[in-house]
Design an enzyme around this catalytic site. Structure first.
Site, PDB file in Angstrom:
ATOM      1  N   ILE A  32       0.830  -1.203   0.000  1.00 24.74           N
ATOM      2  CA  ILE A  32       0.000   0.000   0.000  1.00 24.74           C
ATOM      3  C   ILE A  32       0.869   1.260   0.000  1.00 24.74           C
ATOM      4  O   ILE A  32       1.548   1.575   0.988  1.00 24.74           O
ATOM      5  CB  ILE A  32      -0.969  -0.014   1.207  1.00 24.74           C
ATOM      6  CG1 ILE A  32      -1.779  -1.323   1.218  1.00 24.74           C
ATOM      7  CG2 ILE A  32      -1.881   1.214   1.160  1.00 24.74           C
ATOM      8  CD1 ILE A  32      -2.543  -1.635  -0.064  1.00 24.74           C
TER       9      ILE A  32
ATOM     10  N   GLU B 102      -1.560  -1.434 -10.345  1.00 27.62           N
ATOM     11  CA  GLU B 102      -2.720  -0.937 -11.099  1.00 27.62           C
ATOM     12  C   GLU B 102      -3.050  -1.845 -12.275  1.00 27.62           C
ATOM     13  O   GLU B 102      -3.410  -1.381 -13.356  1.00 27.62           O
ATOM     14  CB  GLU B 102      -2.444   0.487 -11.607  1.00 27.62           C
ATOM     15  CG  GLU B 102      -2.199   1.487 -10.515  1.00 27.62           C
ATOM     16  CD  GLU B 102      -3.484   1.953  -9.866  1.00 27.62           C
ATOM     17  OE1 GLU B 102      -4.552   1.689 -10.436  1.00 27.62           O
ATOM     18  OE2 GLU B 102      -3.400   2.561  -8.795  1.00 27.62           O
TER      19      GLU B 102
HETATM   20  C1  LIG Z   1       5.322  -0.541  -5.336  1.00 33.17           C
HETATM   21  C2  LIG Z   1       3.894  -0.978  -5.328  1.00 33.17           C
HETATM   22  C3  LIG Z   1       2.896  -0.129  -4.875  1.00 33.17           C
HETATM   23  C4  LIG Z   1       1.568  -0.560  -4.818  1.00 33.17           C
HETATM   24  N1  LIG Z   1       0.596   0.289  -4.305  1.00 33.17           N
HETATM   25  C5  LIG Z   1      -0.658  -0.202  -4.083  1.00 33.17           C
HETATM   26  C6  LIG Z   1      -1.638   0.599  -3.400  1.00 33.17           C
HETATM   27  O1  LIG Z   1      -1.399   1.761  -3.049  1.00 33.17           O
HETATM   28  N2  LIG Z   1      -2.862   0.041  -3.135  1.00 33.17           N
HETATM   29  C7  LIG Z   1      -3.178  -1.243  -3.508  1.00 33.17           C
HETATM   30  O2  LIG Z   1      -4.292  -1.693  -3.218  1.00 33.17           O
HETATM   31  N3  LIG Z   1      -2.264  -2.016  -4.170  1.00 33.17           N
HETATM   32  C8  LIG Z   1      -1.018  -1.527  -4.454  1.00 33.17           C
HETATM   33  N4  LIG Z   1      -0.080  -2.313  -5.105  1.00 33.17           N
HETATM   34  C9  LIG Z   1      -0.435  -3.682  -5.440  1.00 33.17           C
HETATM   35  C10 LIG Z   1      -0.516  -3.988  -6.929  1.00 33.17           C
HETATM   36  O3  LIG Z   1      -1.672  -3.432  -7.476  1.00 33.17           O
HETATM   37  C11 LIG Z   1      -0.417  -5.507  -7.102  1.00 33.17           C
HETATM   38  O4  LIG Z   1       0.938  -5.862  -6.830  1.00 33.17           O
HETATM   39  C12 LIG Z   1      -0.808  -5.961  -8.486  1.00 33.17           C
HETATM   40  O5  LIG Z   1      -2.194  -5.824  -8.682  1.00 33.17           O
HETATM   41  C13 LIG Z   1      -0.437  -7.424  -8.725  1.00 33.17           C
HETATM   42  O6  LIG Z   1      -0.894  -8.232  -7.673  1.00 33.17           O
HETATM   43  P1  LIG Z   1       0.113  -9.271  -7.009  1.00 33.17           P
HETATM   44  O7  LIG Z   1       1.360  -8.562  -6.648  1.00 33.17           O
HETATM   45  O8  LIG Z   1      -0.618  -9.971  -5.933  1.00 33.17           O
HETATM   46  O9  LIG Z   1       0.469 -10.290  -8.181  1.00 33.17           O
HETATM   47  P2  LIG Z   1      -0.443 -11.521  -8.666  1.00 33.17           P
HETATM   48  O10 LIG Z   1      -1.849 -11.069  -8.826  1.00 33.17           O
HETATM   49  O11 LIG Z   1      -0.177 -12.689  -7.798  1.00 33.17           O
HETATM   50  O12 LIG Z   1       0.153 -11.798 -10.119  1.00 33.17           O
HETATM   51  C14 LIG Z   1       1.328 -12.601 -10.312  1.00 33.17           C
HETATM   52  C15 LIG Z   1       1.534 -12.827 -11.806  1.00 33.17           C
HETATM   53  O13 LIG Z   1       0.404 -13.524 -12.343  1.00 33.17           O
HETATM   54  C16 LIG Z   1      -0.051 -12.879 -13.527  1.00 33.17           C
HETATM   55  N5  LIG Z   1      -1.487 -13.112 -13.671  1.00 33.17           N
HETATM   56  C17 LIG Z   1      -2.482 -12.637 -12.903  1.00 33.17           C
HETATM   57  N6  LIG Z   1      -3.667 -13.071 -13.345  1.00 33.17           N
HETATM   58  C18 LIG Z   1      -3.414 -13.851 -14.423  1.00 33.17           C
HETATM   59  C19 LIG Z   1      -4.233 -14.614 -15.336  1.00 33.17           C
HETATM   60  N7  LIG Z   1      -5.565 -14.638 -15.213  1.00 33.17           N
HETATM   61  N8  LIG Z   1      -3.639 -15.296 -16.313  1.00 33.17           N
HETATM   62  C20 LIG Z   1      -2.275 -15.282 -16.445  1.00 33.17           C
HETATM   63  N9  LIG Z   1      -1.446 -14.597 -15.632  1.00 33.17           N
HETATM   64  C21 LIG Z   1      -2.018 -13.900 -14.635  1.00 33.17           C
HETATM   65  C22 LIG Z   1       0.285 -11.413 -13.276  1.00 33.17           C
HETATM   66  O14 LIG Z   1       0.330 -10.698 -14.507  1.00 33.17           O
HETATM   67  C23 LIG Z   1       1.653 -11.523 -12.604  1.00 33.17           C
HETATM   68  O15 LIG Z   1       2.652 -11.667 -13.582  1.00 33.17           O
HETATM   69  C24 LIG Z   1       1.236  -1.868  -5.233  1.00 33.17           C
HETATM   70  C25 LIG Z   1       2.239  -2.710  -5.729  1.00 33.17           C
HETATM   71  C26 LIG Z   1       3.554  -2.299  -5.769  1.00 33.17           C
HETATM   72  C27 LIG Z   1       4.601  -3.231  -6.287  1.00 33.17           C
END
Ligand SMILES: Cc1cc2nc3c(=O)[nH]c(=O)nc-3n(C[C@H](O)[C@H](O)[C@H](O)COP(=O)(O)OP(=O)(O)OC[C@H]3O[C@@H](n4cnc5c(N)ncnc54)[C@H](O)[C@@H]3O)c2cc1C
Length: 397
Positions: free
Chosen positions: A177, A377
């Site tokens: 976050i 995002e």
């Molecule tokens: C620096 C930073 C700041 C952030 N700030 C915020 C914030 O302020 N508020 C907030 O709520 N979130 C925030 N986030 C979270 C961010 O939105 C998530 O990291 C992002 O949505 C990806 O989720 P995850 O990390 O759980 O990866 P996952 O969802 O686990 O994804 C892992 C991999 O799987 C792939 N994948 C996902 N779905 C599929 C599919 N259906 N088919 C094939 N491949 C797929 C993805 O592309 C990725 O390569 C932040 C993240 C970072 C790194």
């Protein structure tokens, strides 16, 4: 023009960072906003950013100046906000991210992910209470949607709010976050018996705690935290009354992703101008690097991709200002423009050779930052699947 264009070669007939005269498509107000933010970035932010990135520190001393420029909640009318159009907001994001993605992330979260939902879905009392103070930078906000078990799939959310008289009891946690530990107010999305709802959690509420995520190699000039909710008692007056269901958080993401369609253009311009200047000055094999065909092709490819990204972002902004922007158009622009900037940052880093691995030059810092921007995002895959769904009518998530 932003100061980056001041680095253009004097012999060039065209502006290398505005090959299609996009400036001619901007209104006087839009140009003024762009130039004002560009000056702030050059004179105030860039002297601080490399040190902040190196030491993993958010440059909070910039907050009062960002507020004074009207950059928080810039698209909101009233409540001490500037009421600018969407293209102005895009240009703000572009110039801030020419400085650093962390700076743009800070403003994106405050404006699109906290002030926007309060303005769109909040009660009048919530708007009066939070928006002016947020516009002045007296209160910082964060947006809690992502949880550790899968950010791409927000429907799997486990954070839960249970009704208890006039209050709600919230339990759960959020991960990754932005601004988490410096936020006075957190927009937290939680499952309820009626579906996902948004709550305004205040930093001092008992049971609400944060923990900063360390050892990041990306967005080091930005704070990224975990949020924990242990039986946090929240009055119903702190629930956003105007929305129920996942469309609440997803609509906020559309706003933020719109800004992210513009921001990386700034990062790409910073990397491109650095590589262009370096290639003209670096003598190898008795001639400037810029005199070789492969280097010229690489620079030309960067300029081509920046130009198409600029036109894409501007048309998206015009559609948004006309109320015609579709979320899938935002997906395409976020995916294209972040990918463009990340590829350019990596190539610029390589063109600088060994010098490219130090933060003395900006490309490696932008490259590392953009690894976050391509993930948050909605990852690139998520946006590809959104477009695929639009084209085929079949969801393949
Ligand atoms: C620096 C930073 C700041 C952030 N700030 C915020 C914030 O302020 N508020 C907030 O709520 N979130 C925030 N986030 C979270 C961010 O939105 C998530 O990291 C992002 O949505 C990806 O989720 P995850 O990390 O759980 O990866 P996952 O969802 O686990 O994804 C892992 C991999 O799987 C792939 N994948 C996902 N779905 C599929 C599919 N259906 N088919 C094939 N491949 C797929 C993805 O592309 C990725 O390569 C932040 C993240 C970072 C790194």
């Amino acid at each position: 023009m932003s100061s980056s264009s001041a680095q253009k070669p004097s012999t060039a007939a065209l502006d290398p960072v505005d090959l299609y005269d996009v400036r001619d498509l901007l209104s006087e107000e839009e140009l003024m906003v762009r130039d004002t933010v560009a000056r702030f970035v050059d004179e105030r932010a860039l002297p601080l950013i490399p040190e902040a990135f190196d030491t993993h520190r958010f440059p909070a001393e910039l907050i009062p100046e960002i507020a004074a420029l009207g950059l928080f909640g810039s698209s909101i009318e009233g409540y001490d906000c500037a009421g600018m159009n969407s293209v102005c907001y895009g240009l703000i994001c572009q110039e801030l991210e020419r400085g650093d993605s962390g700076l743009r992330s800070f403003v994106s979260v405050q404006s699109s992910l906290v002030m926007w939902p309060i303005h769109r879905y909040g009660s009048e009392a919530q708007k009066q209470r939070w928006l002016p103070r947020m516009a002045h930078g007296d209160v910082i906000g964060c947006f809690g949607l992502t949880e550790a078990h899968g950010g791409s799939d927000p429907a799997s959310m486990k954070t839960h709010a249970r009704r208890d008289g006039d209050d709600w009891i919230i339990n759960g946690s959020k991960m990754w976050i932005t601004n988490g530990s410096i936020a006075g107010v957190a927009v937290v999305w939680a499952q309820t018996d009626d579906g996902v709802q948004g709550f305004l959690l205040e930093a001092e509420m008992p049971g609400f705690s944060t923990h900063d995520i360390g050892r990041k190699f990306s967005l080091r000039a930005s704070i990224t935290s975990e949020l924990y909710f242990d039986n946090v008692r929240v009055p119903d007056a702190n629930r956003l009354p105007g929305v129920c269901g996942l469309k609440g958080p997803l609509s906020c993401l559309t706003q933020a992703r719109y800004g992210i369609s513009w921001g990386p253009i700034g990062a790409a311009i910073a990397c491109f101008t650095t590589a262009l200047e370096y290639a003209r000055e670096r003598i190898l094999f008795g001639r400037p690097m810029a005199a070789t065909q492969t280097v010229q092709r690489r620079l030309a490819d960067m300029a081509r991709r920046i130009t198409t990204a600029q036109l894409l972002a501007l048309q998206l902004g015009r559609l948004k200002d006309q109320g015609r922007m579709h979320p899938t158009q935002v997906s395409l622009a976020k995916w294209n423009n972040v990918r463009m900037a990340l590829d350019i940052a990596r190539d610029a880093r390589d063109l600088l050779g060994g010098a490219g691995i130090t933060t003395e030059y900006c490309p490696i810092r932008h490259m590392l930052n953009l690894e976050s921007v391509v993930t948050y995002e909605g990852t690139q895959t998520v946006h590809e699947l959104a477009l695929g769904r639009e084209l085929t009518g079949i969801s393949a998530f």
